[in-house]
Design a protein around this motif. Structure first.
Motif, PDB file in Angstrom:
ATOM      1  N   ASP A   1      19.423 -51.193  34.019  1.00  0.00           N
ATOM      2  CA  ASP A   1      20.547 -50.460  34.861  1.00  0.00           C
ATOM      3  C   ASP A   1      20.846 -49.056  34.676  1.00  0.00           C
ATOM      4  N   SER A   2      20.373 -48.155  35.395  1.00  0.00           N
ATOM      5  CA  SER A   2      20.495 -46.720  35.149  1.00  0.00           C
ATOM      6  C   SER A   2      21.881 -46.201  35.796  1.00  0.00           C
ATOM      7  N   SER A   3      22.706 -46.804  36.367  1.00  0.00           N
ATOM      8  CA  SER A   3      23.908 -46.325  37.110  1.00  0.00           C
ATOM      9  C   SER A   3      24.871 -45.525  35.890  1.00  0.00           C
ATOM     10  N   LEU A   4      25.497 -44.474  36.449  1.00  0.00           N
ATOM     11  CA  LEU A   4      26.427 -43.837  35.719  1.00  0.00           C
ATOM     12  C   LEU A   4      27.384 -44.684  34.957  1.00  0.00           C
TER      13      LEU A   4
ATOM     14  N   GLU B   1      29.131 -46.608  29.533  1.00  0.00           N
ATOM     15  CA  GLU B   1      29.105 -47.593  28.926  1.00  0.00           C
ATOM     16  C   GLU B   1      28.129 -47.600  27.502  1.00  0.00           C
ATOM     17  N   LEU B   2      26.807 -47.286  27.710  1.00  0.00           N
ATOM     18  CA  LEU B   2      26.006 -47.198  26.661  1.00  0.00           C
ATOM     19  C   LEU B   2      26.144 -45.873  25.678  1.00  0.00           C
ATOM     20  N   ALA B   3      26.881 -44.881  26.234  1.00  0.00           N
ATOM     21  CA  ALA B   3      27.297 -43.513  25.556  1.00  0.00           C
ATOM     22  C   ALA B   3      28.347 -44.038  24.606  1.00  0.00           C
ATOM     23  N   VAL B   4      29.333 -44.523  24.942  1.00  0.00           N
ATOM     24  CA  VAL B   4      30.484 -44.961  24.272  1.00  0.00           C
ATOM     25  C   VAL B   4      30.016 -45.986  23.142  1.00  0.00           C
ATOM     26  N   GLU B   5      29.128 -46.910  23.573  1.00  0.00           N
ATOM     27  CA  GLU B   5      28.548 -47.787  22.558  1.00  0.00           C
ATOM     28  C   GLU B   5      27.896 -47.022  21.418  1.00  0.00           C
ATOM     29  N   LEU B   6      27.248 -45.964  21.688  1.00  0.00           N
ATOM     30  CA  LEU B   6      26.539 -45.278  20.759  1.00  0.00           C
ATOM     31  C   LEU B   6      27.307 -44.033  20.186  1.00  0.00           C
ATOM     32  N   GLY B   7      28.492 -44.082  20.374  1.00  0.00           N
ATOM     33  CA  GLY B   7      29.497 -43.129  19.493  1.00  0.00           C
ATOM     34  C   GLY B   7      29.877 -41.799  20.392  1.00  0.00           C
ATOM     35  N   TYR B   8      29.571 -41.631  21.862  1.00  0.00           N
ATOM     36  CA  TYR B   8      30.048 -40.662  22.355  1.00  0.00           C
ATOM     37  C   TYR B   8      31.610 -40.969  22.746  1.00  0.00           C
ATOM     38  N   PRO B   9      32.279 -39.439  22.590  1.00  0.00           N
ATOM     39  CA  PRO B   9      33.969 -39.850  22.798  1.00  0.00           C
ATOM     40  C   PRO B   9      34.162 -40.187  24.335  1.00  0.00           C
ATOM     41  N   SER B  10      34.801 -41.449  24.353  1.00  0.00           N
ATOM     42  CA  SER B  10      35.177 -41.700  25.712  1.00  0.00           C
ATOM     43  C   SER B  10      35.986 -40.749  26.369  1.00  0.00           C
ATOM     44  N   ASP B  11      36.872 -39.765  25.909  1.00  0.00           N
ATOM     45  CA  ASP B  11      37.552 -38.814  26.609  1.00  0.00           C
ATOM     46  C   ASP B  11      36.760 -37.694  27.026  1.00  0.00           C
TER      47      ASP B  11
ATOM     48  N   ASN C   1      24.408 -37.176  29.884  1.00  0.00           N
ATOM     49  CA  ASN C   1      23.076 -37.521  29.971  1.00  0.00           C
ATOM     50  C   ASN C   1      22.216 -36.966  28.971  1.00  0.00           C
ATOM     51  N   GLN C   2      22.213 -35.745  28.746  1.00  0.00           N
ATOM     52  CA  GLN C   2      21.429 -34.810  27.632  1.00  0.00           C
ATOM     53  C   GLN C   2      21.788 -35.584  26.319  1.00  0.00           C
ATOM     54  N   TRP C   3      23.047 -35.795  25.847  1.00  0.00           N
ATOM     55  CA  TRP C   3      23.369 -36.345  24.639  1.00  0.00           C
ATOM     56  C   TRP C   3      22.668 -37.716  24.671  1.00  0.00           C
ATOM     57  N   LEU C   4      23.128 -38.628  25.547  1.00  0.00           N
ATOM     58  CA  LEU C   4      22.572 -39.930  25.468  1.00  0.00           C
ATOM     59  C   LEU C   4      21.047 -40.236  25.487  1.00  0.00           C
ATOM     60  N   HIS C   5      20.368 -39.318  26.045  1.00  0.00           N
ATOM     61  CA  HIS C   5      19.067 -39.426  25.810  1.00  0.00           C
ATOM     62  C   HIS C   5      18.537 -39.006  24.465  1.00  0.00           C
ATOM     63  N   LYS C   6      18.947 -38.211  23.907  1.00  0.00           N
ATOM     64  CA  LYS C   6      18.727 -37.794  22.565  1.00  0.00           C
ATOM     65  C   LYS C   6      19.133 -38.861  21.612  1.00  0.00           C
ATOM     66  N   ALA C   7      20.433 -39.514  21.843  1.00  0.00           N
ATOM     67  CA  ALA C   7      20.749 -40.387  20.775  1.00  0.00           C
ATOM     68  C   ALA C   7      20.074 -41.755  20.828  1.00  0.00           C
ATOM     69  N   VAL C   8      19.695 -42.104  22.237  1.00  0.00           N
ATOM     70  CA  VAL C   8      19.047 -43.383  22.457  1.00  0.00           C
ATOM     71  C   VAL C   8      17.614 -43.340  21.517  1.00  0.00           C
ATOM     72  N   LEU C   9      16.772 -42.010  21.792  1.00  0.00           N
ATOM     73  CA  LEU C   9      15.642 -41.833  21.142  1.00  0.00           C
ATOM     74  C   LEU C   9      15.805 -41.989  19.720  1.00  0.00           C
ATOM     75  N   GLN C  10      16.776 -41.203  19.051  1.00  0.00           N
ATOM     76  CA  GLN C  10      17.076 -41.348  17.648  1.00  0.00           C
ATOM     77  C   GLN C  10      17.346 -42.670  17.104  1.00  0.00           C
ATOM     78  N   LYS C  11      18.204 -43.430  17.939  1.00  0.00           N
ATOM     79  CA  LYS C  11      18.382 -44.737  17.454  1.00  0.00           C
ATOM     80  C   LYS C  11      17.353 -45.506  17.555  1.00  0.00           C
ATOM     81  N   ILE C  12      16.226 -45.718  18.541  1.00  0.00           N
ATOM     82  CA  ILE C  12      15.123 -46.226  18.594  1.00  0.00           C
ATOM     83  C   ILE C  12      14.249 -45.923  17.529  1.00  0.00           C
ATOM     84  N   SER C  13      14.071 -44.697  16.849  1.00  0.00           N
ATOM     85  CA  SER C  13      13.332 -44.302  15.608  1.00  0.00           C
ATOM     86  C   SER C  13      14.038 -44.882  14.643  1.00  0.00           C
TER      87      SER C  13
END
Length: 155
Positions: free
Chosen positions: A105-108, A113-123, A132-144
């Motif tokens: 699911d790629s909904s906003l 929810e995924l961004a907060v799980e990976l450490g993005y500030p919920s506020d 989206n930019q932060w999340l893309h980079k964070a997901v690829l870094q975590k995959i690595s």
């Protein structure tokens, strides 16, 4: 399962959350036992050959599957999955496309929810482009960090 663990699972990374158990079953009249799932011992003393079909429940991965712990080429994996889609998806620059390639699911709401799980500030979730930019980079870094081989230019 966490959202990120779902991503790892789709890529063939991470560990199974299933508990492992060891049970034994009689394998011969002499009373010796074999762990469940192990090949049976035949009466002549040899172990019958095991074919690598990757059939479910056999515990054997399909041929061509990297050994456990081996790095997985994320570019090749995602490019292959992207080709199977009915639309052009650029997973290299878009978190929405990356999630679509994985069948997630790629909904906003889901991305937040995924961004907060990976450490993005919920506020600070109000700017979806920044998220989206932060999340893309964070997901690829975590995959690595979890055993995926990600091209350096994407990190």
């Amino acid at each position: 399962m966490s959202l990120f663990k779902d991503i790892l699972a789709k890529l063939g990374l991470g560990h199974s959350d299933a508990p492992t158990t060891t049970t034994t079953t009689p394998a011969s009249p002499s009373g010796t036992t074999t762990p469940t799932g192990a090949p049976p011992i035949n009466p002549t003393g040899g172990v019958p050959p095991v074919t690598n079909t990757g059939a479910p429940g056999t515990g054997t991965p399909p041929l061509g599957t990297p050994p456990a712990g081996a790095p997985i080429d994320i570019s090749a994996k995602l490019d292959g999955l992207a080709k199977q889609q009915g639309e052009t998806l650029n997973w290299r620059t878009s978190i929405v496309d990356l999630l679509k390639v994985l069948g997630i699911d790629s909904s906003l709401e889901h991305r937040k929810e995924l961004a907060v799980e990976l450490g993005y500030p919920s506020d600070k979730l109000g700017d979806s482009a920044e998220v989206n930019q932060w999340l893309h980079k964070a997901v690829l870094q975590k995959i690595s960090a979890n055993g995926g081989t990600v091209p350096a230019e994407l990190l």
